[in-house]
Write a protein that holds these residues in place. Structure first.
Motif, PDB file in Angstrom:
ATOM      1  N   LEU A  60       0.833  -1.139   0.109  1.00  0.00           N
ATOM      2  CA  LEU A  60       0.079   0.200  -0.420  1.00  0.00           C
ATOM      3  C   LEU A  60       0.991   1.144  -0.392  1.00  0.00           C
ATOM      4  O   LEU A  60       1.904   1.374   0.840  1.00  0.00           O
ATOM      5  CB  LEU A  60      -1.109  -0.288   1.760  1.00  0.00           C
ATOM      6  CG  LEU A  60      -2.383  -0.833   1.429  1.00  0.00           C
ATOM      7  CD1 LEU A  60      -3.043  -0.958   3.076  1.00  0.00           C
ATOM      8  CD2 LEU A  60      -3.222  -1.234   0.161  1.00  0.00           C
ATOM      9  N   GLU A  61       0.827   1.908  -1.084  1.00  0.00           N
ATOM     10  CA  GLU A  61       1.310   3.403  -0.803  1.00  0.00           C
ATOM     11  C   GLU A  61       0.846   4.614   0.036  1.00  0.00           C
ATOM     12  O   GLU A  61      -0.327   4.210   0.378  1.00  0.00           O
ATOM     13  CB  GLU A  61       1.684   4.210  -2.214  1.00  0.00           C
ATOM     14  CG  GLU A  61       2.353   2.950  -3.451  1.00  0.00           C
ATOM     15  CD  GLU A  61       3.882   3.048  -2.954  1.00  0.00           C
ATOM     16  OE1 GLU A  61       3.959   3.701  -2.083  1.00  0.00           O
ATOM     17  OE2 GLU A  61       4.404   1.977  -4.300  1.00  0.00           O
ATOM     18  N   ASP A  62       1.315   5.453   0.347  1.00  0.00           N
ATOM     19  CA  ASP A  62       0.636   6.744   1.624  1.00  0.00           C
ATOM     20  C   ASP A  62      -0.635   7.315   0.745  1.00  0.00           C
ATOM     21  O   ASP A  62      -0.844   7.711   1.902  1.00  0.00           O
ATOM     22  CB  ASP A  62       1.872   7.301   1.971  1.00  0.00           C
ATOM     23  CG  ASP A  62       2.681   7.821   1.395  1.00  0.00           C
ATOM     24  OD1 ASP A  62       2.100   7.973  -0.156  1.00  0.00           O
ATOM     25  OD2 ASP A  62       4.042   8.949   1.581  1.00  0.00           O
ATOM     26  N   TYR A  63      -0.557   7.323  -0.347  1.00  0.00           N
ATOM     27  CA  TYR A  63      -1.603   7.884  -0.578  1.00  0.00           C
ATOM     28  C   TYR A  63      -3.200   7.287  -1.654  1.00  0.00           C
ATOM     29  O   TYR A  63      -3.823   7.751  -1.823  1.00  0.00           O
ATOM     30  CB  TYR A  63      -1.432   8.777  -2.132  1.00  0.00           C
ATOM     31  CG  TYR A  63      -0.633   8.019  -3.469  1.00  0.00           C
ATOM     32  CD1 TYR A  63      -1.558   6.424  -3.733  1.00  0.00           C
ATOM     33  CD2 TYR A  63       0.530   7.660  -3.155  1.00  0.00           C
ATOM     34  CE1 TYR A  63      -1.153   5.883  -4.552  1.00  0.00           C
ATOM     35  CE2 TYR A  63       1.345   6.776  -4.262  1.00  0.00           C
ATOM     36  CZ  TYR A  63       0.627   6.216  -4.905  1.00  0.00           C
ATOM     37  OH  TYR A  63       1.180   5.056  -6.007  1.00  0.00           O
ATOM     38  N   LEU A  64      -3.272   6.453  -0.244  1.00  0.00           N
ATOM     39  CA  LEU A  64      -4.988   5.181  -0.514  1.00  0.00           C
ATOM     40  C   LEU A  64      -5.314   5.311   0.698  1.00  0.00           C
ATOM     41  O   LEU A  64      -4.278   5.129   1.811  1.00  0.00           O
ATOM     42  CB  LEU A  64      -3.490   3.910  -1.192  1.00  0.00           C
ATOM     43  CG  LEU A  64      -3.050   3.602  -1.809  1.00  0.00           C
ATOM     44  CD1 LEU A  64      -2.768   1.864  -2.539  1.00  0.00           C
ATOM     45  CD2 LEU A  64      -3.693   3.952  -3.148  1.00  0.00           C
ATOM     46  N   GLY A 124      -2.717  -0.763  -4.951  1.00  0.00           N
ATOM     47  CA  GLY A 124      -3.235  -1.799  -3.708  1.00  0.00           C
ATOM     48  C   GLY A 124      -2.341  -3.054  -4.382  1.00  0.00           C
ATOM     49  O   GLY A 124      -3.614  -3.075  -5.213  1.00  0.00           O
ATOM     50  N   PHE A 125      -1.641  -3.619  -3.970  1.00  0.00           N
ATOM     51  CA  PHE A 125      -1.192  -4.451  -5.452  1.00  0.00           C
ATOM     52  C   PHE A 125      -0.981  -6.190  -3.921  1.00  0.00           C
ATOM     53  O   PHE A 125      -0.316  -5.191  -3.391  1.00  0.00           O
ATOM     54  CB  PHE A 125       0.094  -4.356  -5.719  1.00  0.00           C
ATOM     55  CG  PHE A 125      -0.026  -6.097  -6.632  1.00  0.00           C
ATOM     56  CD1 PHE A 125      -0.421  -6.617  -7.979  1.00  0.00           C
ATOM     57  CD2 PHE A 125       1.089  -6.474  -6.557  1.00  0.00           C
ATOM     58  CE1 PHE A 125      -0.526  -7.661  -8.157  1.00  0.00           C
ATOM     59  CE2 PHE A 125       1.394  -7.474  -6.840  1.00  0.00           C
ATOM     60  CZ  PHE A 125       1.156  -8.002  -8.337  1.00  0.00           C
ATOM     61  N   SER A 126      -0.948  -7.190  -4.148  1.00  0.00           N
ATOM     62  CA  SER A 126      -1.324  -8.032  -3.019  1.00  0.00           C
ATOM     63  C   SER A 126      -0.441  -9.409  -4.215  1.00  0.00           C
ATOM     64  O   SER A 126      -1.223 -10.154  -4.809  1.00  0.00           O
ATOM     65  CB  SER A 126      -2.364  -8.470  -2.123  1.00  0.00           C
ATOM     66  OG  SER A 126      -1.952  -9.918  -0.901  1.00  0.00           O
ATOM     67  N   ALA A 195      -9.753  -0.235  -2.518  1.00  0.00           N
ATOM     68  CA  ALA A 195      -8.523   0.942  -2.015  1.00  0.00           C
ATOM     69  C   ALA A 195      -8.669   2.207  -2.904  1.00  0.00           C
ATOM     70  O   ALA A 195      -9.463   1.807  -4.406  1.00  0.00           O
ATOM     71  CB  ALA A 195      -6.744   0.406  -1.462  1.00  0.00           C
ATOM     72  N   TYR A 196      -8.633   3.640  -2.356  1.00  0.00           N
ATOM     73  CA  TYR A 196      -8.928   4.849  -3.206  1.00  0.00           C
ATOM     74  C   TYR A 196      -7.581   4.946  -3.587  1.00  0.00           C
ATOM     75  O   TYR A 196      -7.163   5.403  -2.095  1.00  0.00           O
ATOM     76  CB  TYR A 196     -10.135   5.516  -2.122  1.00  0.00           C
ATOM     77  CG  TYR A 196     -10.613   6.626  -2.698  1.00  0.00           C
ATOM     78  CD1 TYR A 196     -11.468   6.096  -4.251  1.00  0.00           C
ATOM     79  CD2 TYR A 196     -10.085   7.836  -2.377  1.00  0.00           C
ATOM     80  CE1 TYR A 196     -11.446   7.712  -4.898  1.00  0.00           C
ATOM     81  CE2 TYR A 196     -10.933   8.717  -3.991  1.00  0.00           C
ATOM     82  CZ  TYR A 196     -11.064   8.778  -4.476  1.00  0.00           C
ATOM     83  OH  TYR A 196     -11.764   9.840  -4.973  1.00  0.00           O
ATOM     84  N   ASN A 197      -7.743   6.025  -4.618  1.00  0.00           N
ATOM     85  CA  ASN A 197      -6.463   6.644  -5.008  1.00  0.00           C
ATOM     86  C   ASN A 197      -6.602   7.458  -4.261  1.00  0.00           C
ATOM     87  O   ASN A 197      -7.472   8.602  -5.199  1.00  0.00           O
ATOM     88  CB  ASN A 197      -5.112   6.382  -5.504  1.00  0.00           C
ATOM     89  CG  ASN A 197      -4.121   6.838  -6.676  1.00  0.00           C
ATOM     90  OD1 ASN A 197      -4.080   7.766  -5.931  1.00  0.00           O
ATOM     91  ND2 ASN A 197      -3.774   6.718  -7.393  1.00  0.00           N
ATOM     92  N   TRP A 198      -6.517   8.768  -3.923  1.00  0.00           N
ATOM     93  CA  TRP A 198      -6.781  10.346  -3.185  1.00  0.00           C
ATOM     94  C   TRP A 198      -5.331  10.967  -3.743  1.00  0.00           C
ATOM     95  O   TRP A 198      -5.773  12.275  -3.598  1.00  0.00           O
ATOM     96  CB  TRP A 198      -7.385  10.385  -2.120  1.00  0.00           C
ATOM     97  CG  TRP A 198      -6.149   9.938  -1.073  1.00  0.00           C
ATOM     98  CD1 TRP A 198      -6.672   8.378  -0.489  1.00  0.00           C
ATOM     99  CD2 TRP A 198      -4.914  10.707   0.034  1.00  0.00           C
ATOM    100  NE1 TRP A 198      -5.937   8.371   0.751  1.00  0.00           N
ATOM    101  CE2 TRP A 198      -5.134   9.412   0.687  1.00  0.00           C
ATOM    102  CE3 TRP A 198      -4.637  11.544  -0.818  1.00  0.00           C
ATOM    103  CZ2 TRP A 198      -3.167  10.198   1.590  1.00  0.00           C
ATOM    104  CZ3 TRP A 198      -3.213  12.003   0.317  1.00  0.00           C
ATOM    105  CH2 TRP A 198      -2.451  10.979   1.147  1.00  0.00           C
ATOM    106  N   ASN A 212      -9.491  14.059  -4.057  1.00  0.00           N
ATOM    107  CA  ASN A 212      -9.103  14.540  -3.292  1.00  0.00           C
ATOM    108  C   ASN A 212      -8.990  14.883  -1.540  1.00  0.00           C
ATOM    109  O   ASN A 212      -7.678  15.219  -0.997  1.00  0.00           O
ATOM    110  CB  ASN A 212      -9.719  15.923  -2.892  1.00  0.00           C
ATOM    111  CG  ASN A 212     -11.366  16.475  -2.458  1.00  0.00           C
ATOM    112  OD1 ASN A 212     -12.064  15.178  -1.325  1.00  0.00           O
ATOM    113  ND2 ASN A 212     -12.433  16.398  -2.466  1.00  0.00           N
ATOM    114  N   GLY A 213      -8.436  13.465  -1.658  1.00  0.00           N
ATOM    115  CA  GLY A 213      -7.979  12.868   0.229  1.00  0.00           C
ATOM    116  C   GLY A 213      -9.226  12.868   0.865  1.00  0.00           C
ATOM    117  O   GLY A 213      -9.351  11.843   2.512  1.00  0.00           O
ATOM    118  N   THR A 214     -10.612  13.470   0.807  1.00  0.00           N
ATOM    119  CA  THR A 214     -11.785  12.912   1.612  1.00  0.00           C
ATOM    120  C   THR A 214     -12.767  12.254   0.973  1.00  0.00           C
ATOM    121  O   THR A 214     -13.244  11.752   1.819  1.00  0.00           O
ATOM    122  CB  THR A 214     -12.060  14.559   2.204  1.00  0.00           C
ATOM    123  OG1 THR A 214     -12.178  14.805   0.695  1.00  0.00           O
ATOM    124  CG2 THR A 214     -10.552  14.844   3.247  1.00  0.00           C
TER     125      THR A 214
END
Length: 251
Positions: A60-64, A124-126, A195-198, A212-214
Protein backbone atom coordinates in the motif's frame (compact mmCIF):
# COMPACT_ATOMS: atom_id res chain seq x y z
CA UNK A 1 11.81 1.60 5.20
CA UNK A 2 13.55 4.73 6.47
CA UNK A 3 14.98 6.93 3.76
CA UNK A 4 18.49 8.29 3.77
CA UNK A 5 19.12 11.99 4.38
CA UNK A 6 21.60 13.69 2.03
CA UNK A 7 23.61 15.10 4.95
CA UNK A 8 23.71 12.10 7.27
CA UNK A 9 23.46 8.35 7.21
CA UNK A 10 19.75 8.28 8.09
CA UNK A 11 16.93 10.76 8.33
CA UNK A 12 16.53 10.94 12.11
CA UNK A 13 13.02 12.33 11.81
CA UNK A 14 11.90 9.49 9.55
CA UNK A 15 13.45 6.84 11.80
CA UNK A 16 11.82 8.35 14.91
CA UNK A 17 8.43 8.48 13.22
CA UNK A 18 8.75 4.84 12.16
CA UNK A 19 9.88 3.67 15.61
CA UNK A 20 7.09 5.60 17.34
CA UNK A 21 4.42 4.10 15.10
CA UNK A 22 2.08 1.74 16.97
CA UNK A 23 0.63 -1.14 14.93
CA UNK A 24 -2.20 -2.87 16.79
CA UNK A 25 -2.67 -5.93 14.58
CA UNK A 26 0.49 -7.98 14.97
CA UNK A 27 4.30 -7.75 14.82
CA UNK A 28 5.73 -4.77 12.97
CA UNK A 29 9.32 -4.67 11.66
CA UNK A 30 11.23 -1.50 10.82
CA UNK A 31 13.91 -1.93 8.13
CA UNK A 32 16.59 0.78 8.02
CA UNK A 33 18.59 0.78 4.81
CA UNK A 34 22.19 1.80 4.31
CA UNK A 35 21.28 3.64 1.13
CA UNK A 36 18.33 5.16 -0.66
CA UNK A 37 16.27 2.29 -2.05
CA UNK A 38 13.50 4.29 -3.68
CA UNK A 39 10.09 2.88 -4.41
CA UNK A 40 11.53 -0.12 -6.20
CA UNK A 41 13.40 -1.13 -3.05
CA UNK A 42 10.23 -0.69 -1.03
CA UNK A 43 8.40 -3.17 -3.25
CA UNK A 44 11.28 -5.62 -3.51
CA UNK A 45 12.64 -5.82 0.01
CA UNK A 46 10.03 -4.82 2.60
CA UNK A 47 8.13 -8.10 2.39
CA UNK A 48 10.64 -10.76 3.38
CA UNK A 49 8.57 -13.88 2.94
CA UNK A 50 11.10 -16.47 1.87
CA UNK A 51 10.17 -19.03 4.54
CA UNK A 52 6.41 -18.52 4.60
CA UNK A 53 4.66 -19.35 1.35
CA UNK A 54 1.19 -19.06 2.96
CA UNK A 55 1.63 -15.49 4.14
CA UNK A 56 -0.56 -12.84 2.52
CA UNK A 57 0.99 -9.43 1.90
CA UNK A 58 -0.45 -6.26 0.42
CA UNK A 59 1.65 -3.34 -0.80
CA UNK A 60 0.00 0.00 0.00
CA UNK A 61 1.36 3.40 -0.96
CA UNK A 62 0.78 6.34 1.38
CA UNK A 63 -1.77 7.98 -0.92
CA UNK A 64 -4.34 5.19 -0.48
CA UNK A 65 -7.39 4.71 1.70
CA UNK A 66 -8.63 1.13 2.05
CA UNK A 67 -12.09 -0.33 2.39
CA UNK A 68 -12.99 -2.00 5.71
CA UNK A 69 -13.39 -5.18 3.69
CA UNK A 70 -10.12 -5.20 1.78
CA UNK A 71 -8.53 -8.01 3.78
CA UNK A 72 -11.69 -10.13 3.83
CA UNK A 73 -11.62 -10.00 0.03
CA UNK A 74 -7.90 -10.73 -0.11
CA UNK A 75 -8.22 -13.80 2.12
CA UNK A 76 -11.06 -15.05 -0.05
CA UNK A 77 -9.33 -14.63 -3.42
CA UNK A 78 -5.98 -15.94 -2.16
CA UNK A 79 -7.75 -19.08 -0.94
CA UNK A 80 -9.60 -19.52 -4.24
CA UNK A 81 -6.94 -18.54 -6.76
CA UNK A 82 -3.63 -18.51 -4.89
CA UNK A 83 -2.51 -21.87 -6.26
CA UNK A 84 -3.02 -20.86 -9.88
CA UNK A 85 0.17 -20.42 -11.87
CA UNK A 86 -1.45 -17.82 -14.15
CA UNK A 87 -2.37 -15.42 -11.31
CA UNK A 88 0.48 -13.04 -10.52
CA UNK A 89 -1.39 -11.13 -7.84
CA UNK A 90 -4.54 -9.37 -6.70
CA UNK A 91 -5.46 -5.70 -7.19
CA UNK A 92 -7.49 -3.63 -4.74
CA UNK A 93 -8.31 -0.70 -6.99
CA UNK A 94 -11.81 -0.43 -8.41
CA UNK A 95 -10.95 1.54 -11.55
CA UNK A 96 -8.57 0.32 -14.22
CA UNK A 97 -7.81 2.11 -17.46
CA UNK A 98 -8.10 0.38 -20.79
CA UNK A 99 -4.43 0.18 -21.71
CA UNK A 100 -5.03 0.03 -25.45
CA UNK A 101 -6.02 3.73 -25.47
CA UNK A 102 -5.65 4.87 -21.80
CA UNK A 103 -9.40 5.43 -21.44
CA UNK A 104 -11.08 4.77 -18.08
CA UNK A 105 -12.54 2.30 -17.46
CA UNK A 106 -12.62 -1.33 -18.56
CA UNK A 107 -16.36 -1.56 -17.77
CA UNK A 108 -16.68 -5.33 -17.55
CA UNK A 109 -20.24 -6.53 -16.94
CA UNK A 110 -20.87 -6.89 -13.19
CA UNK A 111 -22.17 -10.40 -13.82
CA UNK A 112 -18.44 -11.18 -13.69
CA UNK A 113 -17.60 -10.55 -10.04
CA UNK A 114 -13.86 -10.81 -10.67
CA UNK A 115 -11.73 -10.85 -13.79
CA UNK A 116 -8.15 -11.52 -14.81
CA UNK A 117 -6.40 -8.63 -16.58
CA UNK A 118 -3.00 -8.61 -18.23
CA UNK A 119 -1.86 -5.39 -16.49
CA UNK A 120 -1.21 -5.20 -12.76
CA UNK A 121 -2.58 -2.49 -10.44
CA UNK A 122 -0.41 -0.37 -8.15
CA UNK A 123 -3.20 1.15 -6.03
CA UNK A 124 -3.06 -1.70 -3.56
CA UNK A 125 -1.37 -4.86 -4.86
CA UNK A 126 -1.18 -8.23 -3.15
CA UNK A 127 1.35 -10.51 -4.87
CA UNK A 128 0.67 -14.19 -5.32
CA UNK A 129 3.48 -15.49 -3.14
CA UNK A 130 4.85 -18.25 -5.37
CA UNK A 131 4.81 -16.17 -8.54
CA UNK A 132 6.28 -13.16 -6.73
CA UNK A 133 9.27 -15.11 -5.40
CA UNK A 134 9.93 -16.48 -8.88
CA UNK A 135 9.84 -12.94 -10.27
CA UNK A 136 12.21 -11.60 -7.58
CA UNK A 137 14.65 -14.41 -8.39
CA UNK A 138 14.42 -13.56 -12.09
CA UNK A 139 14.71 -9.79 -11.74
CA UNK A 140 18.17 -8.67 -12.91
CA UNK A 141 18.36 -5.82 -10.41
CA UNK A 142 17.60 -8.08 -7.48
CA UNK A 143 19.79 -10.93 -8.71
CA UNK A 144 22.86 -8.71 -9.05
CA UNK A 145 22.30 -7.20 -5.61
CA UNK A 146 22.02 -10.59 -3.95
CA UNK A 147 25.33 -11.59 -5.53
CA UNK A 148 26.98 -8.39 -4.31
CA UNK A 149 27.64 -7.22 -7.88
CA UNK A 150 27.13 -3.69 -9.22
CA UNK A 151 24.07 -3.09 -11.34
CA UNK A 152 25.55 -2.23 -14.75
CA UNK A 153 23.73 -3.56 -17.76
CA UNK A 154 20.78 -5.92 -17.47
CA UNK A 155 17.72 -5.64 -19.67
CA UNK A 156 16.30 -2.19 -18.89
CA UNK A 157 18.93 -1.03 -16.38
CA UNK A 158 22.20 0.70 -17.25
CA UNK A 159 24.88 2.31 -15.08
CA UNK A 160 23.96 5.81 -13.97
CA UNK A 161 20.25 5.37 -14.62
CA UNK A 162 17.70 5.60 -11.85
CA UNK A 163 15.96 2.24 -11.51
CA UNK A 164 12.65 3.91 -10.80
CA UNK A 165 9.18 2.51 -10.36
CA UNK A 166 8.17 3.06 -13.96
CA UNK A 167 11.20 1.11 -15.20
CA UNK A 168 10.48 -1.64 -12.69
CA UNK A 169 6.78 -1.70 -13.61
CA UNK A 170 7.57 -2.15 -17.29
CA UNK A 171 9.92 -5.00 -16.44
CA UNK A 172 7.27 -6.65 -14.28
CA UNK A 173 4.70 -6.32 -17.07
CA UNK A 174 7.20 -7.91 -19.47
CA UNK A 175 7.79 -10.76 -17.04
CA UNK A 176 4.10 -11.50 -16.41
CA UNK A 177 3.24 -11.35 -20.10
CA UNK A 178 6.09 -13.68 -21.00
CA UNK A 179 4.90 -16.12 -18.34
CA UNK A 180 1.21 -15.71 -19.28
CA UNK A 181 0.26 -14.34 -15.87
CA UNK A 182 -2.65 -12.05 -15.04
CA UNK A 183 -3.74 -9.86 -12.12
CA UNK A 184 -7.12 -10.58 -10.54
CA UNK A 185 -9.42 -7.57 -10.08
CA UNK A 186 -12.71 -7.21 -8.24
CA UNK A 187 -15.67 -5.96 -10.25
CA UNK A 188 -18.11 -4.26 -7.91
CA UNK A 189 -20.98 -2.11 -9.14
CA UNK A 190 -20.00 1.45 -9.98
CA UNK A 191 -16.29 0.56 -10.09
CA UNK A 192 -16.16 0.53 -6.31
CA UNK A 193 -12.74 -0.42 -5.05
CA UNK A 194 -11.14 -1.97 -2.00
CA UNK A 195 -8.55 0.82 -2.12
CA UNK A 196 -8.99 4.43 -3.19
CA UNK A 197 -6.19 6.53 -4.67
CA UNK A 198 -6.65 10.13 -3.50
CA UNK A 199 -3.30 11.37 -4.82
CA UNK A 200 -3.71 14.76 -6.50
CA UNK A 201 -1.02 14.04 -9.09
CA UNK A 202 1.83 16.22 -7.84
CA UNK A 203 5.03 16.15 -9.89
CA UNK A 204 6.90 13.49 -7.91
CA UNK A 205 4.03 11.04 -7.90
CA UNK A 206 3.64 8.08 -10.20
CA UNK A 207 -0.06 8.22 -10.95
CA UNK A 208 -2.76 10.84 -10.91
CA UNK A 209 -5.37 10.22 -8.26
CA UNK A 210 -9.08 9.62 -8.21
CA UNK A 211 -10.03 12.23 -5.60
CA UNK A 212 -9.05 14.89 -3.13
CA UNK A 213 -8.17 12.81 -0.09
CA UNK A 214 -11.53 12.97 1.69
CA UNK A 215 -13.87 11.41 -0.86
CA UNK A 216 -14.84 7.79 -0.11
CA UNK A 217 -17.36 7.42 -2.93
CA UNK A 218 -14.93 5.13 -4.72
CA UNK A 219 -14.61 2.72 -1.78
CA UNK A 220 -16.63 -0.41 -1.13
CA UNK A 221 -18.26 0.34 2.24
CA UNK A 222 -20.88 -2.41 2.37
CA UNK A 223 -20.40 -6.17 2.12
CA UNK A 224 -22.88 -8.88 1.19
CA UNK A 225 -22.45 -12.65 1.20
CA UNK A 226 -23.13 -12.59 -2.54
CA UNK A 227 -19.63 -11.14 -3.00
CA UNK A 228 -18.23 -14.43 -1.68
CA UNK A 229 -19.82 -16.52 -4.45
CA UNK A 230 -16.95 -16.27 -6.92
CA UNK A 231 -16.37 -18.36 -10.05
CA UNK A 232 -13.94 -21.25 -10.08
CA UNK A 233 -12.34 -19.76 -13.19
CA UNK A 234 -12.68 -15.99 -13.74
CA UNK A 235 -12.98 -14.38 -17.16
CA UNK A 236 -9.81 -13.20 -18.87
CA UNK A 237 -9.73 -9.64 -20.25
CA UNK A 238 -7.25 -8.18 -22.74
CA UNK A 239 -5.94 -4.61 -22.86
CA UNK A 240 -8.81 -3.46 -25.10
CA UNK A 241 -11.33 -4.47 -22.44
CA UNK A 242 -12.57 -7.49 -24.37
CA UNK A 243 -13.25 -10.78 -22.64
CA UNK A 244 -11.00 -13.36 -24.29
CA UNK A 245 -11.90 -16.39 -22.19
CA UNK A 246 -15.14 -17.04 -20.32
CA UNK A 247 -15.55 -18.34 -16.81
CA UNK A 248 -16.61 -21.82 -15.78
CA UNK A 249 -19.61 -21.52 -13.41
CA UNK A 250 -19.15 -22.83 -9.89
CA UNK A 251 -20.93 -26.09 -9.12
Amino acid sequence: MARQDHNREYSAETVKMALDFVFDYGPCDIHINNQQEGKTGQWFYTWRTYNNTKEIAVILEDYLTVSPYFFSWLKLVHSLYGERSDVSGFALQGKQIRHSDSVCCLNISIQHKVFLYSMFGVSGFSPNNKQWLQYIAWSPEHTLKMRGLPVKKSRHVTAGQKYDQLRWAMEYIQYTRTNKQFTLYSNFKGNKGLAYNWNDGESDSDFKGEGNGTDTDGLLLEWTTDYENLPAIPVYVNTTGVIIKTQVPMK
